[in-house]
Design a protein around this motif. Structure first.
Motif, PDB file in Angstrom:
ATOM      1  N   SER A  31      -4.689  -8.245  -6.175  1.00 28.16           N
ATOM      2  CA  SER A  31      -4.015  -9.493  -6.520  1.00 28.16           C
ATOM      3  C   SER A  31      -4.627 -10.661  -5.751  1.00 28.16           C
ATOM      4  O   SER A  31      -4.884 -11.723  -6.312  1.00 28.16           O
ATOM      5  N   LYS A  32      -4.896 -10.450  -4.480  1.00 30.08           N
ATOM      6  CA  LYS A  32      -5.491 -11.487  -3.629  1.00 30.08           C
ATOM      7  C   LYS A  32      -6.900 -11.828  -4.118  1.00 30.08           C
ATOM      8  O   LYS A  32      -7.276 -12.997  -4.195  1.00 30.08           O
ATOM      9  N   ARG A  33      -7.680 -10.812  -4.472  1.00 31.60           N
ATOM     10  CA  ARG A  33      -9.037 -11.045  -4.964  1.00 31.60           C
ATOM     11  C   ARG A  33      -9.023 -11.852  -6.258  1.00 31.60           C
ATOM     12  O   ARG A  33      -9.784 -12.799  -6.416  1.00 31.60           O
ATOM     13  N   VAL A  34      -8.161 -11.475  -7.193  1.00 30.65           N
ATOM     14  CA  VAL A  34      -8.076 -12.179  -8.476  1.00 30.65           C
ATOM     15  C   VAL A  34      -7.703 -13.638  -8.247  1.00 30.65           C
ATOM     16  O   VAL A  34      -8.324 -14.547  -8.799  1.00 30.65           O
ATOM     17  N   TYR A  35      -6.705 -13.886  -7.417  1.00 34.14           N
ATOM     18  CA  TYR A  35      -6.266 -15.254  -7.145  1.00 34.14           C
ATOM     19  C   TYR A  35      -7.392 -16.087  -6.544  1.00 34.14           C
ATOM     20  O   TYR A  35      -7.660 -17.195  -6.981  1.00 34.14           O
ATOM     21  N   ARG A  36      -8.061 -15.541  -5.542  1.00 29.92           N
ATOM     22  CA  ARG A  36      -9.117 -16.307  -4.868  1.00 29.92           C
ATOM     23  C   ARG A  36     -10.310 -16.556  -5.771  1.00 29.92           C
ATOM     24  O   ARG A  36     -10.932 -17.610  -5.701  1.00 29.92           O
ATOM     25  N   ILE A  37     -10.646 -15.611  -6.626  1.00 26.63           N
ATOM     26  CA  ILE A  37     -11.748 -15.808  -7.564  1.00 26.63           C
ATOM     27  C   ILE A  37     -11.393 -16.912  -8.549  1.00 26.63           C
ATOM     28  O   ILE A  37     -12.195 -17.808  -8.831  1.00 26.63           O
ATOM     29  N   LEU A  38     -10.191 -16.868  -9.090  1.00 26.88           N
ATOM     30  CA  LEU A  38      -9.795 -17.864 -10.081  1.00 26.88           C
ATOM     31  C   LEU A  38      -9.627 -19.257  -9.488  1.00 26.88           C
ATOM     32  O   LEU A  38      -9.809 -20.254 -10.184  1.00 26.88           O
ATOM     33  N   MET A  39      -9.305 -19.361  -8.210  1.00 28.15           N
ATOM     34  CA  MET A  39      -9.082 -20.655  -7.567  1.00 28.15           C
ATOM     35  C   MET A  39     -10.308 -21.170  -6.811  1.00 28.15           C
ATOM     36  O   MET A  39     -10.292 -22.279  -6.299  1.00 28.15           O
TER      37      MET A  39
END
Length: 61
Positions: A31-39
């Motif tokens: 979840s953290k990886r997805v958020y940081r990639i998208l932001m």
């Protein structure tokens, strides 16, 4: 107001179907990886960069 830490874990309880048909949670790390990639401001950031201490939303090349 939702702080960044809370936003990073919004997807942690999302379930996906595994290869053998069992349901699996996405989890906090993914979840953290997805958020940081998208932001991320830099389009070339990789998921491993998050684990290696990449800045929250920017990465110098």
């Amino acid at each position: 107001m939702v702080i960044v830490h809370e936003k990073e874990f919004l997807l942690k309880d999302l379930t996906t179907e595994g290869l053998l048909g069992e349901d699996r949670r996405l989890g906090e790390v993914c979840s953290k990886r997805v958020y940081r990639i998208l932001m991320a401001q830099c389009g070339s950031i990789k998921t491993d960069d998050v684990e290696e201490g990449a800045d929250f939303f920017s990465r110098s090349i």
